[in-house]
Write an enzyme that holds these catalytic residues in place. Sequence first.
Site, short mmCIF file in Angstrom:
data_model
loop_
_atom_site.label_atom_id
_atom_site.label_comp_id
_atom_site.label_asym_id
_atom_site.label_seq_id
_atom_site.Cartn_x
_atom_site.Cartn_y
_atom_site.Cartn_z
N HIS A 19 0.82 -1.21 0.00
CA HIS A 19 0.00 0.00 0.00
C HIS A 19 0.86 1.26 0.00
O HIS A 19 0.44 2.30 -0.51
CB HIS A 19 -1.01 -0.06 1.16
CG HIS A 19 -1.98 -1.20 1.01
ND1 HIS A 19 -2.44 -1.95 2.06
CD2 HIS A 19 -2.54 -1.76 -0.12
CE1 HIS A 19 -3.25 -2.90 1.60
NE2 HIS A 19 -3.32 -2.81 0.29
N HIS A 42 -7.54 -7.88 -7.93
CA HIS A 42 -7.90 -8.80 -6.84
C HIS A 42 -8.13 -7.92 -5.61
O HIS A 42 -7.21 -7.68 -4.83
CB HIS A 42 -6.78 -9.81 -6.58
CG HIS A 42 -6.50 -10.70 -7.75
ND1 HIS A 42 -5.87 -10.26 -8.87
CD2 HIS A 42 -6.77 -12.02 -7.94
CE1 HIS A 42 -5.76 -11.27 -9.74
NE2 HIS A 42 -6.30 -12.34 -9.20
N SER A 103 -6.94 -2.44 -0.62
CA SER A 103 -6.52 -1.69 -1.81
C SER A 103 -7.62 -0.84 -2.46
O SER A 103 -7.35 0.31 -2.84
CB SER A 103 -5.86 -2.62 -2.83
OG SER A 103 -6.66 -3.74 -3.08
N GLU A 121 -13.33 -8.88 -7.92
CA GLU A 121 -13.25 -9.79 -6.77
C GLU A 121 -14.10 -11.01 -7.08
O GLU A 121 -15.29 -10.89 -7.33
CB GLU A 121 -13.72 -9.09 -5.49
CG GLU A 121 -13.78 -9.96 -4.25
CD GLU A 121 -12.50 -10.76 -3.94
OE1 GLU A 121 -11.44 -10.15 -3.82
OE2 GLU A 121 -12.60 -11.99 -3.81
N ASP A 145 -13.24 -13.01 -12.78
CA ASP A 145 -11.79 -13.16 -12.75
C ASP A 145 -11.10 -11.84 -13.13
O ASP A 145 -11.37 -11.26 -14.19
CB ASP A 145 -11.38 -14.28 -13.73
CG ASP A 145 -9.88 -14.37 -13.85
OD1 ASP A 145 -9.21 -14.52 -12.80
OD2 ASP A 145 -9.36 -14.27 -14.97
N GLY A 146 -10.22 -11.41 -12.25
CA GLY A 146 -9.59 -10.10 -12.43
C GLY A 146 -8.59 -10.05 -13.57
O GLY A 146 -8.36 -8.97 -14.14
N ASP A 166 -2.80 -8.26 -7.44
CA ASP A 166 -2.47 -8.73 -6.09
C ASP A 166 -3.23 -10.02 -5.77
O ASP A 166 -4.11 -10.04 -4.90
CB ASP A 166 -2.84 -7.61 -5.10
CG ASP A 166 -2.57 -8.00 -3.65
OD1 ASP A 166 -1.69 -8.86 -3.41
OD2 ASP A 166 -3.24 -7.44 -2.76
N1 SAM Z 1 -5.68 -6.31 -2.96
C1 SAM Z 1 -6.21 -6.50 -1.62
C2 SAM Z 1 -5.57 -5.48 -0.71
O1 SAM Z 1 -4.43 -5.05 -0.96
O2 SAM Z 1 -6.22 -5.07 0.25
C3 SAM Z 1 -5.97 -7.89 -1.11
C4 SAM Z 1 -6.39 -8.96 -2.06
S1 SAM Z 1 -6.15 -10.61 -1.51
C5 SAM Z 1 -4.44 -10.80 -1.50
C6 SAM Z 1 -6.61 -11.47 -2.98
C7 SAM Z 1 -8.09 -11.43 -3.30
O3 SAM Z 1 -8.28 -11.95 -4.62
C8 SAM Z 1 -8.96 -12.29 -2.39
O4 SAM Z 1 -9.98 -11.50 -1.85
C9 SAM Z 1 -9.53 -13.37 -3.32
O5 SAM Z 1 -10.86 -13.72 -3.00
C10 SAM Z 1 -9.49 -12.69 -4.67
N2 SAM Z 1 -9.40 -13.57 -5.84
C11 SAM Z 1 -8.87 -14.80 -5.93
N3 SAM Z 1 -8.88 -15.22 -7.21
C12 SAM Z 1 -9.40 -14.19 -7.93
C13 SAM Z 1 -9.62 -14.00 -9.31
N4 SAM Z 1 -9.31 -14.93 -10.21
N5 SAM Z 1 -10.12 -12.81 -9.73
C14 SAM Z 1 -10.44 -11.84 -8.82
N6 SAM Z 1 -10.26 -11.97 -7.49
C15 SAM Z 1 -9.74 -13.14 -7.06
#
Ligand code: SAM
Length: 279
Positions: A19, A42, A103, A121, A145-146, A166
């Site tokens: 961050h 993500h 984030s 997400e 999917d991100g 992320d």
């Molecule tokens: N970016 C956030 C932060 O800095 O506060 C933390 C994110 S955490 C490490 C990863 C997130 O990605 C989780 O909430 C998970 O559910 C989500 N996730 C997992 N696979 C994903 C995908 N294919 N596309 C989007 N989100 C996904």
Amino acid sequence: MLSYLHAFHAGNFADVQKHAALVLTLVMMQAKKSPIACFDSHAGSALYDLTSERARKTAEADAGVQRLWPLRPALASADWQPLLEVLRRHTGKDDQLQSYPGSPAWFAEFARPGDTITAFELHPTEGRSLEAWASSAGVRVVQQDGLTGLLKRLPPAQPRLLTLIDPSYEIKDDYGQVADTLIRAWQKCRHGVYLIWYPILTSGLQQPLIDALEKGPVRKILRSEVMLEQPPERGMVGSGMLVVNPPWGFEPRFAAMMNDLRGIDRLGITASQTWLVPE
Ligand code: SAM
């Protein structure tokens, strides 16, 4: 089946590095007036209660932002100030941090009129709580999917692009997919700024991501790593950030921020920064 929940990890030392990089990048990009398309591939659920059962179970924030907060007078770089000002609003009466922004909340704190934020997400529960928060924060949430969602939306309509990638890296394949997505995203928008977080693991699972990018076509990739001085025997021993096309002047400013962390005895981390791929 997604099982990762960021509530167990929010505010840990990796979040502080990630961050800090995100806020510095945003602030530096905003020195120019032209609007920025922001993507958070993500996103997680945006706001984390540091007193919750999940946060207390791992107590990861205790060795991260909670340890940093009372030591903040030792942070010499002025670039910590925007981040600290946001955190101040997350304290209770006793000056303890009660909550921690994820984030999408960091993006939203700094977005100007004209900047857009799209947050992906995939986890249904996380997606729902993100959605509930996002409506008042001006963040567009996409529950898919991100990585594919990001590629579909590039190049953006706005003249500039900032992307945070992320993932939770729950699947081994994620490392290769992140490398592949970054290369394809860069081919669609070469001037974009891309921040990629990765864990540094005793298993070395992250190495294919680094190798693929080192050998690939993307230029100008800065690599920052923060390592635990007393690492666990197995698992995550450090946190890495790749910054593609960092804003001009970012390199010494971010190094100074990470060196501040290294200089604080009780934080117990070391930091390094190099160009993975130069210009
Ligand atoms: N970016 C956030 C932060 O800095 O506060 C933390 C994110 S955490 C490490 C990863 C997130 O990605 C989780 O909430 C998970 O559910 C989500 N996730 C997992 N696979 C994903 C995908 N294919 N596309 C989007 N989100 C996904």
